[in-house]
Scaffold this motif. Structure first.
Motif, PDB file in Angstrom:
ATOM      1  N   LEU A 237       0.821  -1.216   0.000  1.00 32.33           N
ATOM      2  CA  LEU A 237       0.000   0.000   0.000  1.00 32.33           C
ATOM      3  C   LEU A 237       0.855   1.266   0.000  1.00 32.33           C
ATOM      4  N   GLU A 238       2.035   1.192   0.565  1.00 33.04           N
ATOM      5  CA  GLU A 238       2.931   2.344   0.517  1.00 33.04           C
ATOM      6  C   GLU A 238       3.290   2.675  -0.934  1.00 33.04           C
ATOM      7  N   ALA A 239       3.462   1.617  -1.748  1.00 32.48           N
ATOM      8  CA  ALA A 239       3.788   1.834  -3.158  1.00 32.48           C
ATOM      9  C   ALA A 239       2.603   2.450  -3.907  1.00 32.48           C
ATOM     10  N   VAL A 240       1.383   2.038  -3.524  1.00 33.04           N
ATOM     11  CA  VAL A 240       0.179   2.577  -4.160  1.00 33.04           C
ATOM     12  C   VAL A 240      -0.136   3.972  -3.640  1.00 33.04           C
ATOM     13  N   SER A 241       0.138   4.197  -2.361  1.00 32.59           N
ATOM     14  CA  SER A 241      -0.073   5.473  -1.669  1.00 32.59           C
ATOM     15  C   SER A 241      -1.503   5.993  -1.803  1.00 32.59           C
ATOM     16  N   PRO A 242      -2.490   5.183  -1.363  1.00 32.39           N
ATOM     17  CA  PRO A 242      -3.884   5.649  -1.446  1.00 32.39           C
ATOM     18  C   PRO A 242      -4.173   6.672  -0.359  1.00 32.39           C
ATOM     19  N   ASP A 243      -5.137   7.555  -0.632  1.00 34.60           N
ATOM     20  CA  ASP A 243      -5.505   8.542   0.387  1.00 34.60           C
ATOM     21  C   ASP A 243      -6.619   8.039   1.296  1.00 34.60           C
ATOM     22  N   SER A 244      -7.213   6.892   0.932  1.00 32.38           N
ATOM     23  CA  SER A 244      -8.279   6.319   1.758  1.00 32.38           C
ATOM     24  C   SER A 244      -8.235   4.797   1.638  1.00 32.38           C
ATOM     25  N   LEU A 245      -8.693   4.129   2.719  1.00 36.43           N
ATOM     26  CA  LEU A 245      -8.557   2.670   2.791  1.00 36.43           C
ATOM     27  C   LEU A 245      -9.687   2.078   3.612  1.00 36.43           C
ATOM     28  N   TRP A 246     -10.254   0.975   3.123  1.00 36.47           N
ATOM     29  CA  TRP A 246     -11.140   0.142   3.930  1.00 36.47           C
ATOM     30  C   TRP A 246     -10.375  -1.105   4.337  1.00 36.47           C
ATOM     31  N   ASP A 247     -10.561  -1.517   5.586  1.00 37.34           N
ATOM     32  CA  ASP A 247     -10.056  -2.811   6.061  1.00 37.34           C
ATOM     33  C   ASP A 247     -11.277  -3.626   6.469  1.00 37.34           C
ATOM     34  N   TYR A 249     -13.322  -7.042   7.499  1.00 33.93           N
ATOM     35  CA  TYR A 249     -12.993  -8.166   8.390  1.00 33.93           C
ATOM     36  C   TYR A 249     -11.709  -7.810   9.138  1.00 33.93           C
ATOM     37  N   CYS A 250     -11.722  -6.651   9.781  1.00 30.29           N
ATOM     38  CA  CYS A 250     -10.488  -6.094  10.341  1.00 30.29           C
ATOM     39  C   CYS A 250     -10.054  -6.743  11.644  1.00 30.29           C
ATOM     40  N   GLY A 251     -10.921  -7.533  12.294  1.00 35.70           N
ATOM     41  CA  GLY A 251     -10.531  -8.140  13.560  1.00 35.70           C
ATOM     42  C   GLY A 251     -10.160  -7.081  14.576  1.00 35.70           C
ATOM     43  N   VAL A 252      -9.007  -7.284  15.241  1.00 37.71           N
ATOM     44  CA  VAL A 252      -8.565  -6.317  16.256  1.00 37.71           C
ATOM     45  C   VAL A 252      -7.759  -5.175  15.645  1.00 37.71           C
ATOM     46  N   GLY A 253      -7.798  -5.059  14.321  1.00 37.00           N
ATOM     47  CA  GLY A 253      -7.226  -3.884  13.670  1.00 37.00           C
ATOM     48  C   GLY A 253      -5.827  -4.031  13.130  1.00 37.00           C
ATOM     49  N   GLY A 254      -5.343  -5.245  12.996  1.00 38.68           N
ATOM     50  CA  GLY A 254      -3.953  -5.444  12.584  1.00 38.68           C
ATOM     51  C   GLY A 254      -3.593  -4.761  11.280  1.00 38.68           C
ATOM     52  N   PHE A 255      -4.351  -5.018  10.217  1.00 42.65           N
ATOM     53  CA  PHE A 255      -4.036  -4.407   8.931  1.00 42.65           C
ATOM     54  C   PHE A 255      -4.278  -2.900   8.968  1.00 42.65           C
ATOM     55  N   ALA A 256      -5.409  -2.475   9.511  1.00 44.43           N
ATOM     56  CA  ALA A 256      -5.742  -1.045   9.529  1.00 44.43           C
ATOM     57  C   ALA A 256      -4.669  -0.235  10.240  1.00 44.43           C
ATOM     58  N   LEU A 257      -4.217  -0.707  11.391  1.00 39.56           N
ATOM     59  CA  LEU A 257      -3.234   0.038  12.161  1.00 39.56           C
ATOM     60  C   LEU A 257      -1.862   0.023  11.494  1.00 39.56           C
ATOM     61  N   HIS A 258      -1.528  -1.091  10.830  1.00 42.02           N
ATOM     62  CA  HIS A 258      -0.245  -1.166  10.138  1.00 42.02           C
ATOM     63  C   HIS A 258      -0.236  -0.367   8.841  1.00 42.02           C
ATOM     64  N   CYS A 259      -1.396  -0.182   8.241  1.00 36.83           N
ATOM     65  CA  CYS A 259      -1.472   0.484   6.935  1.00 36.83           C
ATOM     66  C   CYS A 259      -1.889   1.946   7.040  1.00 36.83           C
ATOM     67  N   ALA A 260      -2.032   2.438   8.252  1.00 39.41           N
ATOM     68  CA  ALA A 260      -2.365   3.849   8.428  1.00 39.41           C
ATOM     69  C   ALA A 260      -1.174   4.717   8.039  1.00 39.41           C
ATOM     70  N   ALA A 261      -1.470   5.887   7.537  1.00 42.70           N
ATOM     71  CA  ALA A 261      -0.428   6.858   7.184  1.00 42.70           C
ATOM     72  C   ALA A 261      -0.988   8.253   7.422  1.00 42.70           C
ATOM     73  N   ALA A 262      -0.123   9.187   7.654  1.00 42.40           N
ATOM     74  CA  ALA A 262      -0.560  10.559   7.924  1.00 42.40           C
ATOM     75  C   ALA A 262      -1.452  11.059   6.790  1.00 42.40           C
ATOM     76  N   GLY A 263      -2.643  11.501   7.141  1.00 43.89           N
ATOM     77  CA  GLY A 263      -3.581  12.018   6.151  1.00 43.89           C
ATOM     78  C   GLY A 263      -4.414  10.964   5.462  1.00 43.89           C
ATOM     79  N   ARG A 264      -4.134   9.692   5.694  1.00 41.84           N
ATOM     80  CA  ARG A 264      -4.893   8.624   5.043  1.00 41.84           C
ATOM     81  C   ARG A 264      -6.119   8.274   5.881  1.00 41.84           C
ATOM     82  N   GLU A 265      -7.280   8.311   5.282  1.00 35.69           N
ATOM     83  CA  GLU A 265      -8.521   7.951   5.971  1.00 35.69           C
ATOM     84  C   GLU A 265      -8.681   6.426   5.933  1.00 35.69           C
ATOM     85  N   VAL A 266      -8.706   5.806   7.102  1.00 29.65           N
ATOM     86  CA  VAL A 266      -8.797   4.351   7.211  1.00 29.65           C
ATOM     87  C   VAL A 266     -10.040   3.992   8.002  1.00 29.65           C
TER      88      VAL A 266
END
Length: 389
Positions: A237-247, A249-266
């Motif tokens: 996702l860093e290579a794609v550099s999206p400004d917004s993201l859905w996670d 079946y996020c469970g306890v948030g593993g992917f969402a928290l790891h894929c967050a970036a400044a200014g990115r809406e997750v």
């Protein structure tokens, strides 16, 4: 269990015919992984011309399981902790080498606790007894979560009474609970959970991020390989550099928290309210530590299929990590129509993954990687990067 550089492992339980959970243990590990990737690729490659397979992420062969789901059988005075034999009696597996010492060292005190608290093990053939399972999870820092799965609350007072003794025996015991499973059926746990300790969550620190597990939270049983999976998704996702993201079946948030970036809406979506509460706690702790990447991260307790179908728009990228049944046609077609630039699909079932990809023809699978969460079995986790054609 003994091992050579690339020779089959020898497990005394397996060699004695007492346990066959590790169905591939007689094969060298390199062959296990090669066969696993070959089987997965046979399903995915026909749908993905030009797909690039990254090197598999291997696992430690011993001591990699950080969660034990142990059947309790035998008698109050001589309990077994392990699995059920074919005749319904208990087979003790306290020395199973798949568990790290920080976890396996808890089995003896837990067996002694069964006797001390007079917890009658459940007999499958007779359908009598109270204690069905003991579930143990160890965090990277050595803290433990222990859950007793009982058929009723009849023994709850005795568990509470003798818990201080167990805390003396297991100083790293952080979370203890009783799960109530009254039904006579082959499931691991019931819906009702009674937490007995002041702490309600076990902090699993993964890549420097604390993921808070409540007793009924799902989490990968191979923490080191899960950490690599999160890093891979983050790199894609860093290579794609999206400004917004859905996670989804996020469970306890593993992917969402790891894929967050400044200014990115997750937005993380998970049907389990407990899991969402855990994810929110992890986010809030990082916000309190001035982590700016968490400012636009939110979590929603909802069914992923229904939630996604109600959204009018779509994000620039989507992460999905569904259960073994996969996304299904409705959600796959919703993602197909979303217009998202990229999708990262993490799957524990390559058959349903391939089925879902066929419902998303507008996306090309660019890269894929096997994450060997479960050595010595045919099971594997595969992550795929999909990009809009």
């Amino acid at each position: 269990m003994q091992r050579g550089p690339d020779h089959p492992l020898r497990c005394e339980y397996h060699a004695a015919g007492l346990c066959f959970s590790c169905t591939l243990i007689d094969e060298p590990y390199s062959r296990q992984v090669a066969d696993k990737q070959r089987a997965i690729a046979a399903l995915i490659d026909p749908l993905a011309p030009g797909l690039r397979w990254l090197e598999p992420r291997l696992s430690e062969q011993l001591g990699f399981r950080t969660k034990a789901k142990m059947v309790v059988a035998g008698t109050v005075d001589e309990p077994t902790i392990g699995i059920l034999a074919a005749d319904g009696s208990g087979q003790d597996l306290r020395d199973c080498p798949l568990y790290p010492p920080a976890l396996s060292s808890a089995f003896a005190p837990l067996a002694a606790f069964v006797t001390r608290a007079r917890l009658e093990p459940y007999s499958v053939p007779l359908r009598t007894g109270e204690l069905k399972h003991v579930l143990v999870t160890v965090a990277p820092d050595g803290d433990l979560m222990v859950r007793w799965v009982l058929r009723s609350t009849e023994a709850l007072a005795r568990v509470r009474k003798h818990l201080p003794w167990l805390l003396e025996q297991l100083p790293r015991l952080a979370v203890a609970s009783v799960n109530v499973l009254p039904e006579h059926k082959a499931v691991v746990e019931g819906e009702r959970e009674i937490v007995l300790t002041e702490r309600e969550t076990l902090a699993m620190t993964v890549n420097g991020i604390d993921l808070h597990l409540r007793p009924q939270s799902f989490f990968q049983t191979n923490t080191e390989v899960a950490a690599a999976l999160y890093r891979q998704a983050g790199a894609w996702l860093e290579a794609v550099s999206p400004d917004s993201l859905w996670d989804l079946y996020c469970g306890v948030g593993g992917f969402a928290l790891h894929c967050a970036a400044a200014g990115r809406e997750v937005v993380g979506v998970e049907v389990s309210e407990q899991a969402v509460a855990s994810a929110q706690r992890s986010r809030d702790e990082r916000l309190a530590a001035d982590d700016a990447t968490m400012e636009s991260v939110t979590f929603v307790a909802d069914d992923a299929v229904g939630w996604a179908s109600r959204q009018r728009g779509a994000p620039a990228a989507i992460v999905v990590n569904p259960p073994r049944r996969g996304l299904g046609e409705e959600l796959s077609r919703r993602l197909e129509e979303s217009g998202a630039e990229a999708i990262v699909y993490s799957s524990c079932n390559a058959t349903t993954l391939a089925r879902d990809l066929a419902w998303m023809p507008s996306y090309a699978a660019r890269e894929a990687r096997l994450f060997d969460m479960f050595p010595h079995t045919a099971h594997g986790e595969v992550a795929v990067l999909l990009e809009r054609r």
